[in-house]
Write a protein that holds these residues in place. Structure first.
Motif, short mmCIF file in Angstrom:
data_model
loop_
_atom_site.label_atom_id
_atom_site.label_comp_id
_atom_site.label_asym_id
_atom_site.label_seq_id
_atom_site.Cartn_x
_atom_site.Cartn_y
_atom_site.Cartn_z
N ALA A 123 19.86 47.18 11.63
CA ALA A 123 20.08 48.40 10.84
C ALA A 123 18.57 48.80 10.12
N SER A 124 17.79 47.90 9.56
CA SER A 124 16.73 48.20 8.77
C SER A 124 15.67 48.52 9.76
N VAL A 125 15.54 48.04 10.83
CA VAL A 125 14.53 48.50 11.86
C VAL A 125 14.80 49.56 12.47
N ALA A 126 16.01 49.82 13.06
CA ALA A 126 16.38 51.10 13.85
C ALA A 126 16.28 52.12 13.17
N ARG A 127 16.73 52.21 11.66
CA ARG A 127 16.43 53.39 11.00
C ARG A 127 15.08 53.93 10.93
N ILE A 128 13.90 53.27 11.01
CA ILE A 128 12.77 53.70 10.97
C ILE A 128 12.03 53.75 12.23
N THR A 129 12.70 53.29 13.52
CA THR A 129 11.78 53.43 14.50
C THR A 129 11.43 54.79 15.07
N LYS A 130 12.40 55.76 14.68
CA LYS A 130 12.32 57.00 15.21
C LYS A 130 11.01 57.69 14.56
N PHE A 131 10.43 57.12 13.22
CA PHE A 131 9.24 57.78 12.79
C PHE A 131 8.05 57.05 13.18
N GLY A 133 4.80 55.74 15.40
CA GLY A 133 4.12 56.14 16.61
C GLY A 133 4.18 57.63 16.68
N ASN A 134 3.64 58.11 17.92
CA ASN A 134 3.47 59.36 18.13
C ASN A 134 4.96 60.19 18.23
N THR A 135 5.78 59.70 18.96
CA THR A 135 7.11 60.14 19.14
C THR A 135 8.40 59.15 18.93
N GLY A 136 8.12 58.22 18.09
CA GLY A 136 8.95 57.19 18.23
C GLY A 136 9.11 55.90 18.85
N ILE A 137 9.25 54.65 18.46
CA ILE A 137 9.08 53.43 19.44
C ILE A 137 10.64 53.35 19.83
N PRO A 138 10.70 53.26 21.08
CA PRO A 138 12.31 52.86 21.47
C PRO A 138 12.74 51.47 21.15
N LEU A 139 13.75 51.07 20.97
CA LEU A 139 14.06 49.81 20.31
C LEU A 139 15.47 49.44 21.34
N VAL A 140 15.33 48.09 22.20
CA VAL A 140 16.39 47.92 22.94
C VAL A 140 16.91 46.53 22.26
N THR A 141 18.13 46.51 22.49
CA THR A 141 18.85 45.47 21.81
C THR A 141 20.21 45.11 22.28
N THR A 142 20.50 43.90 22.35
CA THR A 142 21.92 43.47 22.73
C THR A 142 22.97 43.27 21.59
N GLY A 143 22.15 43.45 20.18
CA GLY A 143 23.03 43.32 19.09
C GLY A 143 23.53 44.89 18.97
N GLY A 144 23.84 45.23 17.50
CA GLY A 144 24.46 46.38 17.17
C GLY A 144 25.98 46.28 17.44
N TYR A 161 18.65 57.03 16.09
CA TYR A 161 17.68 57.66 17.13
C TYR A 161 16.82 57.00 17.50
N MET A 162 16.62 56.40 18.91
CA MET A 162 15.72 55.59 19.44
C MET A 162 15.81 54.44 19.62
N MET A 163 17.15 54.07 19.43
CA MET A 163 18.01 52.77 19.46
C MET A 163 18.88 52.73 20.87
#
Ligand SMILES: *[C@@H]1O[C@H](CO)[C@@H](O)[C@H](O)[C@H]1NC(C)=O
Ligand SMILES: *[C@@H]1O[C@H](CO)[C@@H](O)[C@H](O)[C@H]1NC(C)=O
Length: 340
Positions: A123-131, A133-144, A161-163
């Protein structure tokens, strides 16, 4: 006019915005191809080293190595693109470590994050990845697994977004599995026994609490009555006694005492209209000892959905049990108290 329009389109499409609605700050290191013509995708693995957790670096890394050798994966990318895997240890699958490793991975110019897999860390990481890099860094996980993560993720206004959840199953699916069983047998209420900090290997801290939260969320939606019992707040009683308390007090209404309209008893809050009314209370009770299964020390759990909250004593031990009066008024009073 046509030329103007084309120019306008070109100008507008060249102006990319990120989720902060400002022009991205270019970082040269984020380019896939470097000046000397080597093209590399840098993938960051954000997982704990500790193998207690199902998704840990020593377990997941070999899986990625195997996957990369597979033809399907190899053919998915042009042959001149290389992959570089970087490992970041999210100690204890903890949220704070997850954020700092994500910052490290960002500083190392990663293009994609794999993990974290524990829900709070994710949750902590996935909330910020959209901000990032240039256009957000995609995050792939089997969790969540918690229900928050199944909300839509299509634009910047969506929290995660981006997760991308790549796992086949979440707590919502498990909740509906149990709800379907309840439906099948026409069961209408349940006692939710929960040990909040169990099964941490699945989704990190509070895995069971999060499962219960998800389950409770859908039970409410489906109008199924539930009573939460958090086993860590035992009120000084052993399991046998607590089971008696939760089942006896909450599920055999015909044996609970009439509070004479004082209205301090916590009846189950959600009662769908279809639930049959309880059997009538035997009304000729004159002495406390005749009241079956009544415990003057009975504690009511708080109405907190997660069974977290305080328990409070409703009456001091010595207080006599109020003697119900057999009148229509008493019945009336009881009925009005039941509603909430
Ligand atoms: C791994 O994590 C578990 C659960 O948090 C913990 O009990 C254990 O001590 C950890 N092991 C190491 C080597 O850190
Ligand atoms: C729980 O407490 C009751 C009453 O004190 C006792 O009779 C019973 O044996 C206890 N049960 C267990 C499993 O310890």
């Amino acid at each position: 006019m046509g030329v103007l329009l084309i120019i306008f389109v070109l100008v507008c499409s060249g102006y990319a915005q990120n989720c902060r609605e400002e022009e991205p700050r270019e970082r040269k290191c984020e380019n896939v191809c470097s000046d000397d013509g080597i093209c590399k995708i840098r993938a960051a693995l954000l997982l704990p080293k500790n193998t207690t957790f199902d998704a840990s670096l020593p377990v997941v890394e070999p899986v990625f190595e195997l996957a990369m050798q597979h033809d399907v994966v190899r053919n998915a990318f042009p042959p001149w693109v290389q992959f570089e895997w970087r490992r970041y240890d999210v100690s204890d699958c903890d949220a704070a470590y997850a954020v700092i490793t994500a910052i490290d991975a960002y500083n190392d110019c990663s293009h994609v994050f794999f993990g974290p897999s524990c829900d709070f860390a994710l949750a902590s990481v996935a909330r910020i990845t959209k901000f990032l890099g240039n256009t957000g860094i995609p995050l792939v996980t089997t969790g969540g697994l918690t229900f928050d993560f199944v909300q839509p993720k299509q634009n910047c206004h969506h929290e995660y977004y981006m997760m991308v959840r790549s796992g086949p199953l979440g707590f919502k699916d498990m909740a509906y599995f149990i709800i379907d069983i309840m439906r099948h047998y026409d069961w209408r209420q349940l006692l939710l026994i929960n040990e909040p900090e169990a099964q941490v290997h699945v989704a990190g801290k509070s895995t069971c609490l999060l499962m219960m939260k998800t389950f409770a969320n859908y039970l409410k939606k489906e109008d199924i009555i539930y009573t939460p019992w958090d086993t860590t707040s035992d009120g000084g009683l052993n399991y046998t006694e607590n089971l008696k308390f939760y089942l006896g007090y909450k599920y055999t209404k015909s044996s609970t005492i009439d509070d004479g309209g004082v209205g301090r008893w916590n009846w189950p809050r959600r009662r769908p209209m279809s639930t049959p009314k309880p059997r009538p209370v035997p009304l000729m009770l004159n002495t406390a000892s005749q009241a079956p299964n009544v415990d003057a020390n009975a504690e009511a759990t708080s109405t907190d959905d997660f069974g977290h909250g305080s328990r409070r004593r409703l009456m001091p031990t010595s207080m006599p049990i109020p003697v119900p009066v057999k009148t229509a008024d008493a019945n009336q009073a009881r009925r009005t108290n039941e509603c909430c």
